[in-house]
Structure formats: C-alpha cells, structure tokens
Enzyme design. Structure first.
Site, PDB file in Angstrom:
ATOM      1  N   CYS A  17       0.825  -1.231   0.000  1.00  0.00           N
ATOM      2  CA  CYS A  17       0.000   0.000   0.000  1.00  0.00           C
ATOM      3  C   CYS A  17       0.846   1.263   0.000  1.00  0.00           C
ATOM      4  O   CYS A  17       0.372   2.338  -0.356  1.00  0.00           O
ATOM      5  CB  CYS A  17      -0.926  -0.009   1.202  1.00  0.00           C
ATOM      6  SG  CYS A  17      -1.904  -1.507   1.316  1.00  0.00           S
TER       7      CYS A  17
ATOM      8  N   HIS B  13      -3.700   6.854   3.030  1.00  0.00           N
ATOM      9  CA  HIS B  13      -4.041   5.580   2.395  1.00  0.00           C
ATOM     10  C   HIS B  13      -5.445   5.177   2.846  1.00  0.00           C
ATOM     11  O   HIS B  13      -5.771   5.257   4.036  1.00  0.00           O
ATOM     12  CB  HIS B  13      -3.001   4.541   2.829  1.00  0.00           C
ATOM     13  CG  HIS B  13      -3.380   3.141   2.481  1.00  0.00           C
ATOM     14  ND1 HIS B  13      -3.854   2.789   1.233  1.00  0.00           N
ATOM     15  CD2 HIS B  13      -3.363   1.997   3.226  1.00  0.00           C
ATOM     16  CE1 HIS B  13      -4.098   1.493   1.218  1.00  0.00           C
ATOM     17  NE2 HIS B  13      -3.817   0.989   2.417  1.00  0.00           N
TER      18      HIS B  13
ATOM     19  N   ASN C 193     -10.111  -0.722  -0.093  1.00  0.00           N
ATOM     20  CA  ASN C 193      -8.649  -0.600  -0.050  1.00  0.00           C
ATOM     21  C   ASN C 193      -8.066  -1.115  -1.370  1.00  0.00           C
ATOM     22  O   ASN C 193      -8.047  -2.321  -1.626  1.00  0.00           O
ATOM     23  CB  ASN C 193      -8.125  -1.414   1.132  1.00  0.00           C
ATOM     24  CG  ASN C 193      -6.616  -1.307   1.311  1.00  0.00           C
ATOM     25  OD1 ASN C 193      -5.916  -0.809   0.428  1.00  0.00           O
ATOM     26  ND2 ASN C 193      -6.113  -1.799   2.425  1.00  0.00           N
TER      27      ASN C 193
END
Ligand code: UT7
Length: 330
Positions: free
Chosen positions: A115, A257, A287
């Site tokens: 990520c 994020h 996500n």
C-alpha cells in the site's frame, strides 16, 4: 546538474463492475452493517478476469498523459507500484510501456511496497528526475486485490478493491522548485508475517496442497496492522511537517491511504487536522492498496479542490511493513 520537479497531470481508472456490501452478503457470512461500521466501506470495484493490472494501469496513465499534455513517446521513466503484477516477470511497467505506446527505450520497473508503493514511487521518481538523468516520468499505483484475496475469508475479502492512479512528473531547470517538498519513507522487515501471501514465491513454491489451504491468498492479522498503521503514519507525517518547517494548519488536504475509515480518522485525530481536510473515498472503492493515494490525488485534482501552491500531505502504510509520508506542493 540538479533539477526541480513538477507535477504535470494525474489520472485514474476504476473497473466498471461495482460490488456492494449487500452483494458480499451473498458470498460470505457478513453484513453491510458490519462492513460499514468496522471499515466505512460501502462498495468496491472488481476487475474482469481478462483485465490484467497493466490494462487498468494503462487507462489511468493515458488519462494522466492527456491532462499533462505529454506524448507517451517522450517518457524516459515508468514506475508501476503494484503487488498484483501481470506476471512474476517481465515487470508490469514493461506491459504498461507497450500498452500506452511509450518510448521503447524508457527505463521501466515495478515496485513492490504494497500500500505504500505509490509514495515510494513518488520519492524514487523525484530523486531520479532531480539527479538530471531522467526528464519525464510516469508513476502509477495499480492493483487488482480481488485476484489475491480468498473469497471464502470474510475477514479479508470484504476489505479490498481494484483500481489504478497515475501521475506524470517532469524535471525543470529551477532546482528550488520541487513538488515533493519533504518525505519520510520507512520499512520494518520484522513484521513480514502480519500481512502477507504465504506461498507462491521462492519461500514456499506453490503446490496443490498449498493451493488447497489457500496459502496463495492474502492473510492478515487485522488488529496488529491497525495499531501499527496509526502510530507509524502519524509519526511520519509529523516528521515531514517538521522537516518542511510547516504545521498541520498549513496543509490543504491530508490524503491518507484508504484502508479503513477508523484508521483514517485516528490518523487525522493524531495530527489534529480538521475532519473536512481529510480526504476520504474508501466508502466507494475500499482498499486498493498502492492505488488509493493516486486515485485520491486525481479526484482532488479533477474536482478543483486544490490549486497551485497548496500543500497536500499524503501518507500510506502496508505490508512489509512499509510506510511513508510525502508532502506535495501542488
Ligand atoms: O492497507 C493496510 C491493510 N490492512 C488494514 O488496513 C487492516 C487493518 N485492520 C482493520 O481494519 C481491522 O482490524 C479489521 C476491519 C480487519 C477488523 O476489524 P476488528 O474490529 O479488528 O475486528 P476483529 O478482527 O476483532 O473481528 C471481530 C469479529 C470477529 O468475530 P468474534 O471472534 O468476535 O466472534 C470476527 O470473526 O468480527 C468477525 N468478523 C466479521 N464479521 C462479519 C471478521 N470479519 C467479518 C466480516 N463480517 N466481514
């Protein structure tokens, strides 16, 4: 010799298929209420089986190039941050290079920082442009997490989605004019096992037994990741602000994020920033790993929510563990 770096344009692409929490109720034992209250996610996009990561990456890239007014043939650097590569090799950036018709001599590589991938790519591309060795860079965060999760594991499959975001950067002659004002990039390999795909690499080459036990799918210790995510992201942001001699009040947008609304809120709270300045779209896309930050940056750019000179603080966290904050002067 040393150069400045300018952002010329951004782009993003989300696969067409929308999968809501209600759709997931039909696949695993879960509920819209559980997913929304624990994560803030309402829906996510899922790519087609015949739509590899490089295809969605190329669509985001083409949009960023159009906005930037740059011909793909003029790129001399392409970095794709992804943990969902088209193949083990060749790297996904080479596939993107071919799809967008970029210069056949550009340097192309992929970056595997989960990520945190896009902020790592931003730092890397900036350093390469600043050095004067490269002139025009395309950086992309692109993921198809739907192809890595175990669709029978409710604790992970509801959390992720697919998508891609891109940015075009250019070296300029003004060495003092750099879009990346300050950064703080880190990793701690002592936590490799709390968020991983256990098998399929050289550590555990794939066997029918490992496939049977789903060891080739994503596994995560959710709560451990949660705690480390919040503390690390807050610390990295504070370091970046200190290095840039700015305070949180100078920030127009915090772009964290997009993993979980509770993590996003905790990071915002830890930094003492007004809720309205914290960018959120995890409800729409879930996500998307390295793609969350560039997709968010592109949404901000498209909505005219940012103007030249504004400070945008991005911060990400992911498997590795990796984490990093990057302060952008738009
Ligand atoms: O990019 C970084 C990637 N990772 C992350 O950002 C994830 C960070 N972690 C998290 O976001 C949270 O830890 C989760 C959202 C993954 C989980 O939330 P939690 O509040 O930590 O829940 P939990 O794991 O403690 O599970 C609570 C309960 C369990 O049931 P019992 O043992 O209390 O009976 C789980 O089995 O919720 C159950 N559960 C679910 N129930 C309905 C787990 N997943 C689901 C589900 N639907 N999808």
């Amino acid at each position: 010799m040393f150069k400045g770096v300018k952002i010329l344009g951004t782009g993003s692409y989300l696969p067409e298929k929308v999968v809501t929490n209600f759709d997931l109720e039909k696949i695993v034992e879960t509920s819209d209420e559980w997913i929304r209250t624990r994560t803030g996610i309402e829906e996510r996009r899922i790519s087609r089986d015949d739509e590899p990561t490089s295809e969605i990456a190329a669509k985001a890239a083409e949009e960023a190039l159009k906005v930037a007014g740059v011909d793909a043939k003029d790129l001399d650097l392409i970095i794709v941050a992804t943990i969902c590569p088209d193949q083990t090799f060749p790297n996904t950036a080479c596939h993107v290079q071919k799809r967008i018709g970029a210069s056949p001599t550009a340097m192309c590589f992929s970056m595997e920082a989960a990520c945190t991938g896009f902020v790592y790519a931003l730092e890397t591309a900036t350093a390469m442009l600043r050095s004067g060795y490269h002139k025009k860079a395309l950086i992309i965060g692109a993921e198809e997490m739907s192809k890595l999760v175990d669709w029978e594991d409710r604790s992970t499959c509801v959390l992720f989605g697919d998508g891609a975001g891109a940015m075009v950067l250019e070296a300029t002659d003004d060495v003092n004019d750099c879009a990346l004002v300050a950064s703080s990039m880190h990793a701690n390999g002592n936590y490799t096992d709390i968020l991983e795909i256990p098998a399929g690499g050289t550590l555990q080459p794939i066997t029918p037994e490992l496939i049977e036990s789903k060891a080739n799918c994503l596994r995560m210790e959710g709560q451990a990741v949660f705690k480390l995510a919040v503390t690390s992201m807050v610390r990295a942001c504070k370091k970046v602000l200190k290095d840039a001699n700015l305070t949180i009040d100078d920030i127009k947008w915090l772009v964290p994020h997009q993993a979980n609304m509770r993590i996003i809120s905790a990071v915002g709270k830890g930094l003492g920033i007004e809720t309205e300045k914290v960018f959120v779209n995890v409800n729409k896309y879930a996500n998307t790993s390295s793609a969350t930050v560039p997709i968010a940056l592109d949404e901000i750019a498209k909505s005219d929510l940012v103007k030249g000179g504004d400070y945008v603080l991005t911060v990400a966290f992911g498997a590795g563990l990796t984490w990093g904050a990057a302060l952008i002067k738009w």
